[in-house]
Design a protein around this motif. Structure first.
Motif, short mmCIF file in Angstrom:
data_model
loop_
_atom_site.label_atom_id
_atom_site.label_comp_id
_atom_site.label_asym_id
_atom_site.label_seq_id
_atom_site.Cartn_x
_atom_site.Cartn_y
_atom_site.Cartn_z
N VAL A 1 38.50 -28.46 5.71
CA VAL A 1 37.15 -28.61 5.06
C VAL A 1 36.61 -29.86 4.80
O VAL A 1 35.36 -30.40 5.14
CB VAL A 1 37.41 -27.96 3.57
N GLN B 1 34.82 -22.73 9.76
CA GLN B 1 34.94 -22.55 8.28
C GLN B 1 35.30 -21.12 7.97
O GLN B 1 35.87 -21.10 6.75
CB GLN B 1 33.69 -22.99 7.76
N SER C 1 38.76 -21.73 7.64
CA SER C 1 39.29 -22.27 6.13
C SER C 1 39.48 -21.15 5.06
O SER C 1 40.30 -21.35 4.17
CB SER C 1 37.96 -23.15 5.85
#
Length: 128
Positions: free
Chosen positions: A20, A51, A54
């Protein structure tokens, strides 16, 4: 308490924050400056896919924290075995892609993520 699961939860938690905080900055640096639609679309796709991992890391961290802190009974072995398989797959896919792409500036030792994922699988196996 499952100490190996707690250790791997800490590793994946750190990986989440690295993704992040650092990953966004690194991926933003490769934004195409020429404005070519195809390059821009591929860059946005890479940013989104990066992401998405993530989110996976956060979910795996939460699941590992649950395994580490609570007795989940017979389900715990199934969960840990599934996570071992997931980490082994992450490591294997990373290793195979790096070997297949064969870029001297991005070799196996310059991008050692696969080592971390195989190590996480091994540490989790200790907790079975």
């Amino acid at each position: 308490m499952n100490i190996p699961a707690l250790i791997v939860a800490c590793v994946t938690g750190l990986a989440f924050f690295a993704h992040v905080l650092g990953g966004i900055r690194e991926t933003a640096r490769i934004e195409p400056i020429d404005g070519t639609p195809d390059k821009t679309r591929y860059w946005v796709q890479a940013m989104c896919a990066f992401q998405m991992l993530s989110v996976d890391l956060l979910a795996v961290t939460a699941l590992l924290a649950g395994v580490a802190l609570w007795d989940l009974g017979p389900a715990e072995g199934v969960i840990v075995t599934g996570l071992i398989a997931l980490f082994a797959l992450w490591g294997g896919v990373w290793l195979i892609q790096c070997m297949w792409l064969k870029r001297p500036d991005a070799g196996l030792l310059r991008l050692p993520h696969w080592i971390v994922w195989f190590a996480c699988a091994g540490v989790l196996a200790l907790g079975l």
